[in-house]
Design a protein around this motif. Structure first.
Motif, PDB file in Angstrom:
ATOM      1  N   TRP A 115      51.522  -2.411 -31.083  1.00 31.10           N
ATOM      2  CA  TRP A 115      51.291  -2.897 -32.451  1.00 31.10           C
ATOM      3  C   TRP A 115      50.084  -3.832 -32.503  1.00 31.10           C
ATOM      4  N   LYS A 116      50.008  -4.769 -31.579  1.00 31.83           N
ATOM      5  CA  LYS A 116      48.896  -5.733 -31.598  1.00 31.83           C
ATOM      6  C   LYS A 116      47.553  -5.029 -31.446  1.00 31.83           C
ATOM      7  N   GLN A 117      47.470  -4.068 -30.532  1.00 39.12           N
ATOM      8  CA  GLN A 117      46.205  -3.373 -30.289  1.00 39.12           C
ATOM      9  C   GLN A 117      45.815  -2.513 -31.489  1.00 39.12           C
ATOM     10  N   GLN A 118      46.780  -1.813 -32.072  1.00 42.73           N
ATOM     11  CA  GLN A 118      46.491  -0.958 -33.222  1.00 42.73           C
ATOM     12  C   GLN A 118      46.123  -1.783 -34.455  1.00 42.73           C
ATOM     13  N   ARG A 119      46.824  -2.882 -34.685  1.00 42.16           N
ATOM     14  CA  ARG A 119      46.541  -3.719 -35.843  1.00 42.16           C
ATOM     15  C   ARG A 119      45.163  -4.363 -35.734  1.00 42.16           C
ATOM     16  N   ARG A 120      44.836  -4.863 -34.538  1.00 39.19           N
ATOM     17  CA  ARG A 120      43.527  -5.492 -34.333  1.00 39.19           C
ATOM     18  C   ARG A 120      42.400  -4.502 -34.622  1.00 39.19           C
ATOM     19  N   PHE A 121      42.563  -3.272 -34.147  1.00 39.66           N
ATOM     20  CA  PHE A 121      41.555  -2.243 -34.380  1.00 39.66           C
ATOM     21  C   PHE A 121      41.448  -1.911 -35.868  1.00 39.66           C
ATOM     22  N   ALA A 122      42.587  -1.771 -36.543  1.00 39.51           N
ATOM     23  CA  ALA A 122      42.579  -1.413 -37.967  1.00 39.51           C
ATOM     24  C   ALA A 122      41.881  -2.493 -38.793  1.00 39.51           C
ATOM     25  N   LEU A 123      42.183  -3.749 -38.530  1.00 39.53           N
ATOM     26  CA  LEU A 123      41.566  -4.843 -39.284  1.00 39.53           C
ATOM     27  C   LEU A 123      40.051  -4.860 -39.103  1.00 39.53           C
ATOM     28  N   SER A 124      39.607  -4.709 -37.861  1.00 41.28           N
ATOM     29  CA  SER A 124      38.157  -4.755 -37.604  1.00 41.28           C
ATOM     30  C   SER A 124      37.458  -3.532 -38.204  1.00 41.28           C
ATOM     31  N   THR A 125      38.105  -2.374 -38.185  1.00 41.70           N
ATOM     32  CA  THR A 125      37.490  -1.156 -38.715  1.00 41.70           C
ATOM     33  C   THR A 125      37.417  -1.210 -40.242  1.00 41.70           C
ATOM     34  N   ARG A 244      36.536  16.405 -35.927  1.00 39.50           N
ATOM     35  CA  ARG A 244      36.055  16.661 -34.563  1.00 39.50           C
ATOM     36  C   ARG A 244      34.884  17.654 -34.548  1.00 39.50           C
ATOM     37  N   LYS A 245      34.802  18.508 -35.576  1.00 38.08           N
ATOM     38  CA  LYS A 245      33.765  19.548 -35.594  1.00 38.08           C
ATOM     39  C   LYS A 245      32.360  18.972 -35.675  1.00 38.08           C
ATOM     40  N   ASN A 246      32.189  17.887 -36.423  1.00 30.47           N
ATOM     41  CA  ASN A 246      30.845  17.305 -36.544  1.00 30.47           C
ATOM     42  C   ASN A 246      30.879  15.785 -36.396  1.00 30.47           C
ATOM     43  N   TRP A 247      31.707  15.346 -35.486  1.00 27.06           N
ATOM     44  CA  TRP A 247      31.869  13.908 -35.209  1.00 27.06           C
ATOM     45  C   TRP A 247      30.712  13.405 -34.358  1.00 27.06           C
ATOM     46  N   ASN A 248      30.106  12.334 -34.791  1.00 31.73           N
ATOM     47  CA  ASN A 248      29.010  11.693 -34.053  1.00 31.73           C
ATOM     48  C   ASN A 248      29.374  10.229 -33.824  1.00 31.73           C
ATOM     49  N   PRO A 249      29.723   9.872 -32.573  1.00 37.24           N
ATOM     50  CA  PRO A 249      30.141   8.490 -32.298  1.00 37.24           C
ATOM     51  C   PRO A 249      29.109   7.441 -32.721  1.00 37.24           C
ATOM     52  N   ALA A 250      27.849   7.845 -32.755  1.00 38.35           N
ATOM     53  CA  ALA A 250      26.791   6.887 -33.121  1.00 38.35           C
ATOM     54  C   ALA A 250      26.735   6.626 -34.614  1.00 38.35           C
ATOM     55  N   GLU A 251      27.322   7.529 -35.411  1.00 41.46           N
ATOM     56  CA  GLU A 251      27.277   7.373 -36.871  1.00 41.46           C
ATOM     57  C   GLU A 251      28.666   7.609 -37.466  1.00 41.46           C
ATOM     58  N   PRO A 252      29.581   6.654 -37.296  1.00 44.50           N
ATOM     59  CA  PRO A 252      30.945   6.827 -37.828  1.00 44.50           C
ATOM     60  C   PRO A 252      30.958   6.829 -39.351  1.00 44.50           C
ATOM     61  N   ARG A 253      31.680   7.790 -39.920  1.00 45.43           N
ATOM     62  CA  ARG A 253      31.747   7.920 -41.375  1.00 45.43           C
ATOM     63  C   ARG A 253      32.972   7.234 -41.966  1.00 45.43           C
ATOM     64  N   ASP A 257      36.760   8.695 -37.618  1.00 46.23           N
ATOM     65  CA  ASP A 257      35.624   8.749 -36.679  1.00 46.23           C
ATOM     66  C   ASP A 257      35.668   7.589 -35.696  1.00 46.23           C
ATOM     67  N   CYS A 258      35.898   6.388 -36.206  1.00 49.62           N
ATOM     68  CA  CYS A 258      35.937   5.199 -35.341  1.00 49.62           C
ATOM     69  C   CYS A 258      37.078   5.295 -34.336  1.00 49.62           C
ATOM     70  N   TYR A 259      38.199   5.838 -34.775  1.00 49.23           N
ATOM     71  CA  TYR A 259      39.353   5.952 -33.876  1.00 49.23           C
ATOM     72  C   TYR A 259      39.092   6.984 -32.778  1.00 49.23           C
ATOM     73  N   LEU A 260      38.463   8.112 -33.151  1.00 46.77           N
ATOM     74  CA  LEU A 260      38.131   9.121 -32.138  1.00 46.77           C
ATOM     75  C   LEU A 260      37.199   8.552 -31.085  1.00 46.77           C
ATOM     76  N   THR A 261      36.265   7.706 -31.521  1.00 41.55           N
ATOM     77  CA  THR A 261      35.357   7.042 -30.577  1.00 41.55           C
ATOM     78  C   THR A 261      36.137   6.108 -29.660  1.00 41.55           C
ATOM     79  N   GLU A 262      37.109   5.397 -30.234  1.00 40.36           N
ATOM     80  CA  GLU A 262      37.918   4.468 -29.435  1.00 40.36           C
ATOM     81  C   GLU A 262      38.728   5.221 -28.390  1.00 40.36           C
ATOM     82  N   ILE A 263      39.279   6.379 -28.766  1.00 42.58           N
ATOM     83  CA  ILE A 263      40.026   7.196 -27.794  1.00 42.58           C
ATOM     84  C   ILE A 263      39.117   7.565 -26.618  1.00 42.58           C
TER      85      ILE A 263
END
Length: 482
Positions: A115-125, A244-253, A257-263
């Motif tokens: 919970w702590k890790q997921q919440r921290r990520f959600a707030l920052s994103t 995933r088809k046109n995901w670019n970690p350098a340009e999160p939409r 996108d941000c979560y896929l980069t985190e994974i």
């Protein structure tokens, strides 16, 4: 002989149930509990928030099936629990129906490190994508343009605002999470929105309580809820697949996108909780929390403005004076709209959107008031008892914007105003909701005057569930001068 055996069996079961589930000596008092089912049938689940407020004092205990719960009433004890002892009450209970839906993943019903890790990520994103900033403000105002046009097309005739408001609010969180909005005529989207209301009511009903007490695989409304949330999660998975088809970690939409980069970044990290199933559940949590509460608040707002036209006129006069008609509202205007801000807060207080909060659970033994509460006890922070606490509000059962104004007419926030709960589990979408409610409400007040259809009086009936929604109604929205 058979009757004696049956009598002995019944007596044995009753005695065993009593010995197993009798109220612990450290617990506060509460209503007498029936064998096996406890207090399930002594609570009126059509108005549970009122029943739990009016009964046994500031701290008391209930037994739902085999599970002991404590109800907290009033600002002081709720504050002590959620804020002063917030670390000890940061967990969510593992109730069967919620576990079937979430599998204890995501943001709302998970615990501990996950919970702590997921919440921290959600707030920052969310902050990265503009929550609390000018960029998201523009998106909210653009969405109002769509909904405003839809209402204008009604030409002042009666309409049910439910779908329009739900679509407008839901599209904000959809843009943040999925990177796109849905058209108001999208049948699949409308279907999902409508089903959310039914699901929320079932989860807050006696059926859900019975299932949580006795999670047997029997027919019942819980199957409807499980099937619905399964469909929503499938929809989210299809969104992830497209990303995933046109995901670019350098340009999160967006959030996905941000979560896929985190994974990807955390592959091989033993401490990581980032995977696709947590993404699915987290997106679902954001969608439900980011749409239902704000939409419900605005639907209450229309009703209260129709019921109190003199208050609506004062709001409109202040907006006309500060903003005028040539531009849209901005968050910067809030400081100069004290009466409007006070009315918004009073709508939230009286609307009482999440009447019993989301249950908490103790993660260690604690002292609460005069009582010792063991680890693992379910805690119900009754927000209704806080928002209508006679010790905190001058006229708790009257719609009174003066609750939030001082003698000079300046806005004053009250400590007992906690519609988003408080402490470690305070709603992570609070900043987003506050932006949306302010900008949508001021925009609607700037453009329209709301009234009931001819011959109809405003009725403030509600439908009880996880949220407290107004009963379905129709309203007229008359365009003001452009």
């Amino acid at each position: 002989m058979r009757s004696n055996l049956l009598l002995f069996t019944v007596l044995f079961l009753l005695i065993a149930d009593y010995l197993k589930t009798r109220r612990p000596s450290s617990f506060p008092p509460g209503p007498w509990a029936l064998p096996f089912v406890g207090n399930i049938f002594t609570v009126d689940f059509n108005r549970a928030h009122e029943t739990l407020t009016q009964t046994y004092g500031d701290v008391y205990s209930l037994r739902m099936g085999q599970t002991w719960m404590m109800v907290l009433n009033g600002f002081q004890i709720v504050k002590e629990a959620l804020v002063t002892q917030g670390d000890s009450l940061a967990d969510r209970p593992m109730l069967p129906l919620q576990a079937d839906i979430s599998h204890n993943l995501g943001l709302g019903l998970s615990n501990g490190h996950l919970w702590k890790q997921q919440r921290r990520f959600a707030l920052s994103t969310l902050k990265y994508f503009g929550v609390g900033s000018k960029s998201l403000e523009r998106a909210i105002l653009d969405e109002f343009t769509y909904s405003g046009k839809n209402i204008t097309d009604r030409k002042g005739k009666p309409f049910n605002p439910h779908v329009i408001i739900n679509n407008a609010v839901s599209n904000i969180i959809c843009s943040l999470v999925f990177g796109h909005r849905f058209e108001y005529e999208d049948e699949r989207f409308i279907n999902f929105i409508n089903k959310f209301d039914s699901a929320f009511q079932i989860i807050g009903s006696i059926w859900a309580m019975l299932y949580n007490a006795f999670p047997l695989r029997l027919p019942g409304p819980h199957h409807t809820v499980q099937q619905f949330f399964s469909e929503v999660k499938d929809m989210i998975r299809s969104e992830i697949k497209e990303h995933r088809k046109n995901w670019n970690p350098a340009e999160p939409r967006d959030y996905i996108d941000c979560y896929l980069t985190e994974i990807q970044m955390r592959k091989g990290d033993a401490e990581s909780t980032f995977d696709e199933e947590n993404l699915v559940m987290g997106a679902l949590d954001l969608f439900t929390a980011g749409s239902e509460t704000t939409s419900t608040t605005l639907r209450w707002a229309f009703l209260y403005m129709a019921k109190y036209p003199e208050i609506q006129e004062k709001v409109q006069a202040e907006i006309d004076r500060v903003i005028g008609h040539s531009r849209q509202p901005s968050m910067m205007d809030r400081a100069n709209l004290p009466y409007t801000d006070a009315v918004i807060h009073e709508i939230q207080r009286m609307g009482n959107i999440v009447p019993l909060a989301v249950p908490h659970s103790t993660n260690r033994d604690i002292q609460l008031g005069d009582y010792t509460v063991p680890k693992g006890v379910v805690i119900i922070p009754n927000l209704t008892s806080v928002l209508f606490d006679k010790r905190e509000w001058e006229t708790p059962y009257t719609f009174n914007p003066g609750h939030f104004l001082n003698e000079e007419g300046k806005f004053v926030k009250r400590a007992a105003f906690i519609p988003f709960s408080a402490g470690k589990r305070v709603c992570l979408g609070e900043n987003l909701a506050r932006m949306e409610i302010f900008l949508f409400f001021t925009s609607f007040m700037q453009r329209f005057t709301f009234s009931m259809p001819a011959g109809t009086k405003p009725v403030l009936d509600y439908c009880f569930g996880i949220t407290l929604a107004p009963a379905p109604y129709e309203i007229c929205a008359t365009p003001r001068r452009e």
